[in-house]
Design a protein around this motif. Structure first.
Motif, mmCIF file in Angstrom:
data_model
loop_
_atom_site.group_PDB
_atom_site.id
_atom_site.type_symbol
_atom_site.label_atom_id
_atom_site.label_comp_id
_atom_site.label_asym_id
_atom_site.label_seq_id
_atom_site.Cartn_x
_atom_site.Cartn_y
_atom_site.Cartn_z
ATOM 1 N N TYR A 1 0.747 -1.098 -0.003
ATOM 2 C CA TYR A 1 -0.159 -0.166 -0.054
ATOM 3 C C TYR A 1 0.686 1.278 0.187
ATOM 4 C CZ TYR A 1 1.183 -0.091 4.833
ATOM 5 O OH TYR A 1 1.828 0.011 6.126
ATOM 6 N N ALA A 2 0.208 2.399 -0.208
ATOM 7 C CA ALA A 2 0.946 3.800 -0.413
ATOM 8 C C ALA A 2 0.073 4.626 0.272
ATOM 9 C CB ALA A 2 1.304 4.133 -1.596
ATOM 10 N N LEU A 3 0.575 5.581 1.270
ATOM 11 C CA LEU A 3 0.040 6.411 2.079
ATOM 12 C C LEU A 3 0.560 7.975 1.821
ATOM 13 C CD1 LEU A 3 -1.952 6.730 4.339
ATOM 14 C CD2 LEU A 3 0.200 6.898 5.925
ATOM 15 N N ALA A 4 -0.378 8.698 1.498
ATOM 16 C CA ALA A 4 -0.086 10.333 1.281
ATOM 17 C C ALA A 4 -0.758 11.032 2.403
ATOM 18 C CB ALA A 4 -0.464 10.597 0.206
ATOM 19 N N MET A 5 0.099 11.948 3.014
ATOM 20 C CA MET A 5 -0.285 12.656 4.202
ATOM 21 C C MET A 5 -0.557 13.890 3.233
ATOM 22 S SD MET A 5 -0.721 11.613 6.832
ATOM 23 C CE MET A 5 -0.309 11.095 8.512
ATOM 24 N N VAL A 6 -1.606 14.644 3.674
ATOM 25 C CA VAL A 6 -1.896 15.949 2.925
ATOM 26 C C VAL A 6 -2.300 17.110 3.928
ATOM 27 C CG1 VAL A 6 -3.569 16.769 1.267
ATOM 28 C CG2 VAL A 6 -2.810 14.505 1.105
ATOM 29 N N ASP A 7 -1.654 18.161 3.978
ATOM 30 C CA ASP A 7 -1.757 19.238 4.897
ATOM 31 C C ASP A 7 -2.191 20.529 4.188
ATOM 32 O OD1 ASP A 7 -0.948 19.611 7.993
ATOM 33 O OD2 ASP A 7 -0.708 21.181 6.984
ATOM 34 N N VAL A 8 -3.224 21.111 4.517
ATOM 35 C CA VAL A 8 -3.379 22.454 3.859
ATOM 36 C C VAL A 8 -2.650 23.256 4.356
ATOM 37 C CG1 VAL A 8 -5.468 24.270 3.679
ATOM 38 C CG2 VAL A 8 -5.987 22.020 3.954
ATOM 39 N N ASP A 9 -2.058 24.314 3.357
ATOM 40 C CA ASP A 9 -0.899 25.320 3.742
ATOM 41 C C ASP A 9 -1.669 26.749 4.173
ATOM 42 O OD1 ASP A 9 1.016 23.435 2.466
ATOM 43 O OD2 ASP A 9 0.707 24.254 0.467
ATOM 44 N N HIS A 10 -0.858 27.178 5.156
ATOM 45 C CA HIS A 10 -1.256 28.277 5.812
ATOM 46 C C HIS A 10 -2.713 28.108 6.230
ATOM 47 C CE1 HIS A 10 2.860 29.664 4.865
ATOM 48 N NE2 HIS A 10 2.474 29.478 3.650
ATOM 49 N N PHE A 11 -3.199 27.123 6.735
ATOM 50 C CA PHE A 11 -4.629 27.236 7.092
ATOM 51 C C PHE A 11 -4.988 28.051 8.322
ATOM 52 C CE2 PHE A 11 -8.383 25.105 8.979
ATOM 53 C CZ PHE A 11 -9.201 25.210 7.971
ATOM 54 N N LYS A 12 -3.860 28.304 8.953
ATOM 55 C CA LYS A 12 -4.249 29.189 10.186
ATOM 56 C C LYS A 12 -4.523 30.645 9.680
ATOM 57 C CE LYS A 12 -2.075 30.360 14.947
ATOM 58 N NZ LYS A 12 -2.589 31.817 14.747
ATOM 59 N N GLN B 1 6.990 -0.524 1.398
ATOM 60 C CA GLN B 1 8.333 -0.768 1.453
ATOM 61 C C GLN B 1 9.367 0.072 2.493
ATOM 62 O OE1 GLN B 1 8.753 -0.712 -2.647
ATOM 63 N NE2 GLN B 1 8.757 -2.758 -2.863
ATOM 64 N N ASP B 2 8.618 1.098 2.914
ATOM 65 C CA ASP B 2 9.608 2.109 3.622
ATOM 66 C C ASP B 2 9.547 1.825 5.093
ATOM 67 O OD1 ASP B 2 10.307 3.821 1.416
ATOM 68 O OD2 ASP B 2 8.031 4.675 1.452
ATOM 69 N N ALA B 3 8.713 1.047 5.487
ATOM 70 C CA ALA B 3 8.623 0.821 7.139
ATOM 71 C C ALA B 3 8.248 -0.660 7.300
ATOM 72 C CB ALA B 3 7.995 1.778 7.832
ATOM 73 N N LEU B 4 8.396 -1.351 8.407
ATOM 74 C CA LEU B 4 7.806 -2.591 8.615
ATOM 75 C C LEU B 4 6.322 -2.570 8.942
ATOM 76 C CD1 LEU B 4 9.746 -5.087 8.695
ATOM 77 C CD2 LEU B 4 9.851 -4.964 11.069
ATOM 78 N N HIS B 5 5.900 -1.263 9.730
ATOM 79 C CA HIS B 5 4.735 -1.239 10.125
ATOM 80 C C HIS B 5 3.813 -0.151 9.789
ATOM 81 C CE1 HIS B 5 5.268 -4.856 12.930
ATOM 82 N NE2 HIS B 5 6.343 -4.354 13.481
ATOM 83 N N PHE B 6 2.734 -0.313 9.915
ATOM 84 C CA PHE B 6 1.837 0.976 9.394
ATOM 85 C C PHE B 6 2.331 2.279 9.955
ATOM 86 C CE2 PHE B 6 -1.879 4.025 9.469
ATOM 87 C CZ PHE B 6 -1.970 3.974 7.985
ATOM 88 N N GLY C 1 5.010 3.175 11.135
ATOM 89 C CA GLY C 1 6.403 3.599 10.534
ATOM 90 C C GLY C 1 6.031 4.455 9.349
ATOM 91 N N VAL C 2 5.306 3.912 8.199
ATOM 92 C CA VAL C 2 4.819 4.231 6.993
ATOM 93 C C VAL C 2 4.046 5.739 7.293
ATOM 94 C CG1 VAL C 2 3.594 3.869 4.967
ATOM 95 C CG2 VAL C 2 4.563 2.097 5.958
ATOM 96 N N MET C 3 3.404 5.682 8.252
ATOM 97 C CA MET C 3 2.662 6.980 8.534
ATOM 98 C C MET C 3 3.772 8.044 8.786
ATOM 99 S SD MET C 3 -0.832 6.532 10.695
ATOM 100 C CE MET C 3 -0.247 6.760 12.172
ATOM 101 N N LYS C 4 4.626 7.653 9.714
ATOM 102 C CA LYS C 4 5.791 8.606 10.217
ATOM 103 C C LYS C 4 6.536 9.220 8.942
ATOM 104 C CE LYS C 4 7.187 7.811 14.935
ATOM 105 N NZ LYS C 4 7.592 6.847 15.696
#
Ligand SMILES: Nc1nc2c(ncn2[C@@H]2O[C@H](COP(=O)(O)OP(=O)(O)OP(=O)(O)O)[C@@H](O)[C@H]2O)c(=O)[nH]1
Length: 405
Positions: free
Chosen positions: A257-268, A375-380, A382-385
């Motif tokens: 699986y692949a995981l993308a973290m998405v963060d809104v820019d300058h939301f504050k 493939q980047d980490a052993l556990h989920f 780790g992939v999240m980090k």
């Protein structure tokens, strides 16, 4: 559209179950039949209990009405309807059930602790007490309600045409009001109307009331469970799955699986400049865009202004194009945020007001993304980090971009 179709599945399931039970009737022994006659009390009682726990006035009203109707059927309508008082109580029930269900359909779902709901229940109880007292003192008054032995109608219905009309109105309201209010269709109340109409309309069919009222109670339980699960796994603001749903889905995901973290820019800044309301609208708009991601990705709200997109069975290099499309799509989108507080109710006064001072604002929003895969980490975790730190590198790199692990 698919959501609405999915909502039709539970009533269809209950209807099919009711038909199967009817076909099995000849094979049931006395003990099973006796259990079947108690079943509506059990399921409708359970549905009422769930509604009390969840503070849902409409479901409580529906379950309570079905319990009352079934109690009247079991206590007073076990004799032929041509005899008194069975016929009179049948006619009264067939008029009152659609009215009561229609009332709970029209009134807002305030929660049963709301004073308005408690006053309504008090009124209904007083009305029932008055009818019972009148029935005991002046039974002759109710003779006009006795079913007449006139020509049977086309469908051979046992109920009067007035009662049929009331059932039709209650059903139509149950379906039309959510559509008019642009709400999700709740099939519980229209189905209670339909199932009680079938029961009273074809009252002569053996065990029709036990089967149909059990089906109505079961549907109330299924729909309440479904909406409680929705609350648990869906983000209230954006209506996309939440972090809890992500952790649930991850358990059954497989090893690629692949995981993308998405963060809104300058939301504050958006919050500070336009207010929290507008900030909320921006989050909703971003969620809508994320939900439409292609490549089989599923979007979740991770918390605050942070989202993630999960792709099953794919690696980072296989999802970059889809994410790039998404990033561009969001950046190119001109979001019109509406200032709710200053927004006038009528269109005319709205146009007038907008002419004087336009409070709607166009906002451009960008997002930064970080991608990692299994493939980047052993556990989920780790992939999240890994995807999180890639996302922070995208921020440091100037935002509105995607970085991989
Ligand atoms: N309107 C609204 N704001 C929220 C919500 N959840 C979190 N926030 C706000 O989101 C803002 C996040 O700000 P920061 O973490 O500093 O991030 P940022 O301003 O987007 O800056 P960068 O991430 O560095 O681009 C905070 O002001 C929170 O109050 C929400 O549900 N609605």
């Amino acid at each position: 559209m698919t959501q609405s179709l999915v909502r039709l599945l539970p009533p269809l399931f209950c209807l099919v179950l009711a038909m199967l039970t009817y076909w099995q009737l000849p094979h049931l022994d006395a003990e099973q039949i006796s259990l079947l006659t108690q079943l509506p009390f059990i399921v409708c009682g359970l549905a009422a209990f769930m509604a009390i726990l969840a503070n849902r006035s409409r479901d409580l009203g529906g379950a309570g009405t079905m319990l009352l109707g079934y109690w009247l059927i079991t206590v007073f309508m076990q004799e032929p309807l041509s005899t008194e008082p069975a016929g009179q109580i049948f006619a009264l029930t067939s008029l009152c059930l659609p009215v009561l269900l229609g009332l709970f359909i029209i009134l807002p779902d305030t929660g049963w602790r709301h004073p308005g709901f408690l006053v309504l229940i008090a009124f209904i109880s007083i009305f029932v007490l008055i009818v019972i007292s009148l029935f005991q003192w002046q039974p002759l008054w109710f003779d006009t309600l006795m079913p007449s032995a006139g020509d049977p109608d086309l469908l051979n219905l046992k109920i009067s045409s007035l009662s049929g009309l009331l059932f039709f109105l209650a059903f139509t309201l149950g379906v039309a009001l959510p559509i008019l209010h642009k709400e999700q269709l709740d099939t519980s109340m229209p189905s209670c109307v339909l199932f009680s109409f079938i029961t009273l309309g074809w009252f002569g069919i053996p065990q029709i009331s036990s089967i149909m009222f059990s089906a109505a109670g079961l549907l109330l339980i299924i729909n309440q469970t479904h909406s409680l699960l929705n609350m648990v796994y869906r983000d209230e603001l954006t209506q996309i799955p939440n972090r809890r749903a992500l952790l649930r889905d991850v358990r059954s995901m497989g090893s690629t699986y692949a995981l993308a973290m998405v963060d809104v820019d300058h939301f504050k800044k958006i919050n500070d400049n336009y207010g929290h309301d507008v900030g909320d609208q921006v989050l909703k708009a971003v969620a809508t865009k994320l939900r439409r991601v292609s490549g089989g990705g599923k979007a979740y709200r991770f918390g605050g202004e942070e989202f993630c997109v999960l792709f099953r069975g794919r690696h980072t290099d296989q999802v970059l194009d889809f994410l790039e499309d998404l990033r561009r799509n969001i950046a190119d989108y001109d979001m019109t945020a509406r200032d709710k507080q200053s927004r006038p109710r009528s269109k005319k006064s709205g146009e007038k007001k907008r002419g004087a001072s336009r409070r709607d604002c166009n906002i451009r929003v960008t997002v930064s993304m970080g991608v990692a895969d299994s493939q980047d980490a052993l556990h989920f975790e780790g992939v999240m980090k890994a995807s999180d730190s890639a996302m922070y590198r995208a921020k440091e790199g100037g935002r509105n971009q995607i970085k991989t692990c």
